[in-house]
Design a protein around this motif. Structure first.
Motif, PDB file in Angstrom:
ATOM      1  N   PRO A  41     -12.150  14.618  61.772  1.00  0.00           N
ATOM      2  CA  PRO A  41     -12.418  16.048  61.604  1.00  0.00           C
ATOM      3  C   PRO A  41     -13.813  16.343  61.048  1.00  0.00           C
ATOM      4  N   THR A  42     -14.406  17.417  61.562  1.00  0.00           N
ATOM      5  CA  THR A  42     -15.724  17.874  61.122  1.00  0.00           C
ATOM      6  C   THR A  42     -15.614  19.340  60.695  1.00  0.00           C
ATOM      7  N   ASP A  43     -16.765  19.958  60.479  1.00  0.00           N
ATOM      8  CA  ASP A  43     -16.789  21.375  60.109  1.00  0.00           C
ATOM      9  C   ASP A  43     -16.887  22.289  61.329  1.00  0.00           C
ATOM     10  N   ARG A  44     -16.664  21.753  62.523  1.00  0.00           N
ATOM     11  CA  ARG A  44     -16.621  22.611  63.707  1.00  0.00           C
ATOM     12  C   ARG A  44     -15.429  23.560  63.594  1.00  0.00           C
ATOM     13  N   ARG A  45     -15.674  24.823  63.945  1.00  0.00           N
ATOM     14  CA  ARG A  45     -14.621  25.839  63.854  1.00  0.00           C
ATOM     15  C   ARG A  45     -13.886  25.998  65.188  1.00  0.00           C
ATOM     16  N   VAL A  46     -12.607  26.310  65.078  1.00  0.00           N
ATOM     17  CA  VAL A  46     -11.774  26.507  66.264  1.00  0.00           C
ATOM     18  C   VAL A  46     -12.233  27.763  67.002  1.00  0.00           C
ATOM     19  N   GLU A  47     -12.373  27.635  68.323  1.00  0.00           N
ATOM     20  CA  GLU A  47     -12.818  28.757  69.143  1.00  0.00           C
ATOM     21  C   GLU A  47     -11.791  29.060  70.233  1.00  0.00           C
ATOM     22  N   GLU A  48     -11.835  30.300  70.713  1.00  0.00           N
ATOM     23  CA  GLU A  48     -10.965  30.700  71.826  1.00  0.00           C
ATOM     24  C   GLU A  48     -11.199  29.781  73.022  1.00  0.00           C
ATOM     25  N   GLY A  49     -10.119  29.373  73.663  1.00  0.00           N
ATOM     26  CA  GLY A  49     -10.216  28.556  74.856  1.00  0.00           C
ATOM     27  C   GLY A  49     -10.303  27.067  74.594  1.00  0.00           C
ATOM     28  N   ASP A  50     -10.407  26.666  73.322  1.00  0.00           N
ATOM     29  CA  ASP A  50     -10.495  25.244  72.975  1.00  0.00           C
ATOM     30  C   ASP A  50      -9.197  24.512  73.267  1.00  0.00           C
ATOM     31  N   PHE A  51      -9.320  23.246  73.644  1.00  0.00           N
ATOM     32  CA  PHE A  51      -8.223  22.314  73.428  1.00  0.00           C
ATOM     33  C   PHE A  51      -8.178  22.011  71.932  1.00  0.00           C
ATOM     34  N   LEU A  52      -6.986  21.990  71.361  1.00  0.00           N
ATOM     35  CA  LEU A  52      -6.785  21.541  69.987  1.00  0.00           C
ATOM     36  C   LEU A  52      -5.895  20.312  70.032  1.00  0.00           C
ATOM     37  N   SER A  53      -6.445  19.173  69.689  1.00  0.00           N
ATOM     38  CA  SER A  53      -5.705  17.907  69.711  1.00  0.00           C
ATOM     39  C   SER A  53      -5.480  17.448  68.275  1.00  0.00           C
ATOM     40  N   VAL A  54      -4.230  17.235  67.932  1.00  0.00           N
ATOM     41  CA  VAL A  54      -3.856  16.888  66.556  1.00  0.00           C
ATOM     42  C   VAL A  54      -3.044  15.600  66.571  1.00  0.00           C
ATOM     43  N   CYS A  55      -3.353  14.690  65.656  1.00  0.00           N
ATOM     44  CA  CYS A  55      -2.556  13.475  65.478  1.00  0.00           C
ATOM     45  C   CYS A  55      -2.350  13.264  63.990  1.00  0.00           C
ATOM     46  N   LEU A  56      -1.101  13.217  63.567  1.00  0.00           N
ATOM     47  CA  LEU A  56      -0.779  13.064  62.151  1.00  0.00           C
ATOM     48  C   LEU A  56       0.464  12.202  62.006  1.00  0.00           C
ATOM     49  N   GLY A  57       0.724  11.802  60.799  1.00  0.00           N
ATOM     50  CA  GLY A  57       1.927  11.023  60.522  1.00  0.00           C
ATOM     51  C   GLY A  57       2.293  11.113  59.065  1.00  0.00           C
ATOM     52  N   ALA A  58       3.570  10.917  58.773  1.00  0.00           N
ATOM     53  CA  ALA A  58       4.067  10.945  57.402  1.00  0.00           C
ATOM     54  C   ALA A  58       4.490   9.550  56.980  1.00  0.00           C
ATOM     55  N   ALA A  59       4.211   9.222  55.729  1.00  0.00           N
ATOM     56  CA  ALA A  59       4.742   8.003  55.121  1.00  0.00           C
ATOM     57  C   ALA A  59       5.919   8.410  54.241  1.00  0.00           C
ATOM     58  N   TYR A  60       7.066   7.779  54.456  1.00  0.00           N
ATOM     59  CA  TYR A  60       8.255   8.094  53.668  1.00  0.00           C
ATOM     60  C   TYR A  60       8.897   6.787  53.222  1.00  0.00           C
ATOM     61  N   ARG A  61       8.959   6.580  51.890  1.00  0.00           N
ATOM     62  CA  ARG A  61       9.455   5.336  51.314  1.00  0.00           C
ATOM     63  C   ARG A  61       8.756   4.125  51.930  1.00  0.00           C
ATOM     64  N   GLY A  62       7.474   4.308  52.200  1.00  0.00           N
ATOM     65  CA  GLY A  62       6.649   3.226  52.703  1.00  0.00           C
ATOM     66  C   GLY A  62       6.595   3.118  54.214  1.00  0.00           C
ATOM     67  N   TYR A  63       7.509   3.785  54.936  1.00  0.00           N
ATOM     68  CA  TYR A  63       7.567   3.660  56.394  1.00  0.00           C
ATOM     69  C   TYR A  63       6.760   4.778  57.055  1.00  0.00           C
ATOM     70  N   ARG A  64       6.032   4.419  58.114  1.00  0.00           N
ATOM     71  CA  ARG A  64       5.029   5.306  58.691  1.00  0.00           C
ATOM     72  C   ARG A  64       5.298   5.572  60.167  1.00  0.00           C
ATOM     73  N   CYS A  65       5.234   6.847  60.538  1.00  0.00           N
ATOM     74  CA  CYS A  65       5.397   7.231  61.934  1.00  0.00           C
ATOM     75  C   CYS A  65       4.210   8.092  62.334  1.00  0.00           C
ATOM     76  N   GLU A  66       4.136   8.475  63.608  1.00  0.00           N
ATOM     77  CA  GLU A  66       3.033   9.339  64.032  1.00  0.00           C
ATOM     78  C   GLU A  66       3.465  10.252  65.166  1.00  0.00           C
ATOM     79  N   ILE A  67       2.724  11.354  65.275  1.00  0.00           N
ATOM     80  CA  ILE A  67       2.937  12.321  66.344  1.00  0.00           C
ATOM     81  C   ILE A  67       1.582  12.869  66.748  1.00  0.00           C
ATOM     82  N   GLY A  68       1.378  13.066  68.045  1.00  0.00           N
ATOM     83  CA  GLY A  68       0.153  13.677  68.542  1.00  0.00           C
ATOM     84  C   GLY A  68       0.481  14.732  69.574  1.00  0.00           C
ATOM     85  N   ARG A  69      -0.177  15.864  69.462  1.00  0.00           N
ATOM     86  CA  ARG A  69       0.047  16.959  70.408  1.00  0.00           C
ATOM     87  C   ARG A  69      -1.294  17.621  70.743  1.00  0.00           C
TER      88      ARG A  69
END
Length: 368
Positions: A209-237
Motif C-alpha cells: 500500500p501507498t498514499d495513492r487515493r482511490v478513484e472512480e473507475g479503479d480496480f480495488l484489489s485487496v488481500c488480507l488474512g487473520a491469525a487466530y490462535r497462531g493459525y493463518r488464513c487468507e482471502i483476496g478479492r
C-alpha cells in the motif's frame, strides 16, 4: 490437548528413530509451537532420548504467548545470565546420553550450528530435514477450526470495509483499517501485511500500500488474512470503484474467476499438486496470459501463511484430505490494472461434500 502434542512428538520420534537418531533439536518457531502448544520467543524443543524439554531463555509466564505450553512438557529455563536455547538444548541432549542429534539445518544459522557442534563435540549432528513441516501438512479438526474462525474474522473485516465510503481514501489507510478491524473481531493480528492496490497499482503482483487515493473507475484489489490462535488464513478479492465496470474489466474478471473456480473444483484427495495448478493455469493460458502468470496457483496455510504443499507446475506430490490450501490465480497488467481472487479451502472427499470453502465473501464483481 496434551495428548495431541504428545502424539505429534511421538510421530516425530518415529521419524528420528527410522533415520538412526534418538534425539532432535527443533528450532523453527512454527515447528516448536506445533510440538509444544505454545512457546516464548526463541524457545527450542529438545526431543530427547530420555525426556522431551522445552528450552527457553525466560519462563513462559513472563511474556504473552498465544496460549500455554503443553502441561505435560517440562520447561527448562536458562539461568539469568542468558545464552542460546539451542546451544543449551544440545548440552542437555549430551547429558541424556544421546550419541546423535538431528537438527533443522534449514533454520539454524551457520554460527548457531557451529555453536551447537562445539558445546557437545561427542554428538553426531544429523539433518532432520523438513520432517516437522511434513507432519504439519495434514491438519486435525481443532487446527481447521482455528483456520475457520480466522477466515470468518477476515470475511467480517472485509465486509465492513466494503460498506464504507472508499473514494478519496489512500491504500495505506484502507490497509490499516482492515488490520484494526481484524483485531477488533478477535484476531491475534494480521496473518501477513495487508495488501491494498488501486487502479494501475493492481497491475503489480505483490504491491504494498501507498498514499495513492482511490478513484472512480479503479480496480480495488485487496488481500488480507487473520491469525487466530497462531493459525493463518487468507482471502483476496477485486472490486470496481464507483461506476459500472468497463468491458475490459468485466472480461478480465470473468477470466480470473473461471480459473479460480477450476482450481477450487480440482481440490480432491489424491490429485497431484501440479494438476490443481494446471486446472487454473490452462484457463488463463488459453486466453493468452500464460507468460505473465504467477509461479504458483496456491499453497498450504497453517501456523505459517505459506506452507507445504505448493500448487505449482513442477512440484511433485498429491493432496490428502484435511489439507488447507489457497487457490489464488491472478492476471496483472502493468500500468493498467489487475484481478486476483484468493480463497482458503480445506481438501475434503466428495462423500463429505468436496472442498470446504472457509472464506465466503462474495466473488461477484461489485461496483462499490
Amino acid at each position: 490437548m496434551s495428548e495431541v502434542y504428545a502424539t505429534r512428538r511421538s510421530r516425530l520420534r518415529e521419524c528420528c528413530n527410522a533415520s538412526g537418531t534418538a534425539a532432535a533439536l527443533i528450532s523453527r518457531p512454527a515447528n516448536v509451537r506445533y510440538l509444544a502448544g505454545a512457546a516464548p520467543q526463541d524457545a527450542v524443543m529438545l526431543l530427547g532420548s530420555s525426556e522431551d524439554l522445552l528450552v527457553c531463555a525466560f519462563p513462559p509466564d513472563d511474556r504473552p504467548t498465544e496460549g500455554r505450553p503443553d502441561e505435560s512438557l517440562r520447561v527448562h529455563v536458562l539461568p539469568a545470565s542468558g545464552g542460546d536455547p539451542a546451544v543449551a538444548a544440545a548440552r542437555l541432549a549430551d547429558g541424556q546420553g544421546a550419541d546423535a542429534l538431528a537438527v533443522e539445518e534449514h533454520h539454524l544459522t551457520m554460527a548457531r550450528y557451529r555453536a551447537v557442534a562445539a558445546v557437545a563435540p561427542r554428538l553426531r549432528l544429523a539433518a532432520l530435514g523438513a520432517a516437522v513441516e511434513q507432519l504439519r501438512v495434514v491438519k486435525d479438526e481443532e487446527e481447521i477450526s482455528c483456520l475457520r474462525i480466522g477466515a470468518e474474522i477476515a470475511d467480517q473485516a472485509l465486509g465492513e470495509l466494503l460498506e464504507s465510503i472508499l473514494v478519496g481514501r489512500t491504500e495505506r489507510h484502507l490497509a490499516l483499517e482492515l488490520e484494526r478491524r481484524l483485531v477488533d473481531h478477535g484476531a491475534d493480528g494480521p496473518a501477513f501485511p495487508t495488501s491494498v492496490a488501486t487502479g494501475p497499482h493492481s497491475g503489480h503482483r505483490g504491491h504494498r500500500p501507498t498514499d495513492r487515493r482511490v478513484e472512480e473507475g479503479d480496480f480495488l484489489s485487496v488481500c488480507l488474512g487473520a491469525a487466530y490462535r497462531g493459525y493463518r488464513c487468507e482471502i483476496g478479492r477485486t472490486f470496481v470503484i464507483g461506476t459500472s465496470p468497463a468491458d475490459w474489466q468485466i472480461e478480465l474478471y470473468d477470466l480470473v474467476f473461471a480459473a479460480q473456480r477450476a482450481g477450487r473444483e480440482a481440490l480432491v484427495p489424491g490429485v497431484a499438486f501440479r494438476d490443481v495448478d494446471r486446472a487454473a493455469r490452462q484457463v488463463l493460458d488459453s486466453a493468452g496470459y500464460g507468460e505473465s502468470l504467477q509461479p504458483l496457483t496456491g499453497h498450504g496455510v497453517g501456523l505459517e501463511i505459506d506452507e507445504d504443499p505448493q500448487l505449482a507446475p513442477a512440484v511433485m506430490g498429491k493432496l490428502d484430505a484435511c489439507v488447507p490450501v489457497t487457490v489464488e490465480p491472478g492476471v496483472h497488467l502493468p500500468g493498467r490494472g489487475g484481478v486476483r481472487i484468493d480463497d482458503t479451502l480445506v481438501v475434503r472427499p466428495e462423500a463429505d461434500g468436496g472442498p470446504e470453502l472457509l472464506t465466503i465473501t462474495t466473488k461477484e464483481l461489485l461496483a462499490l
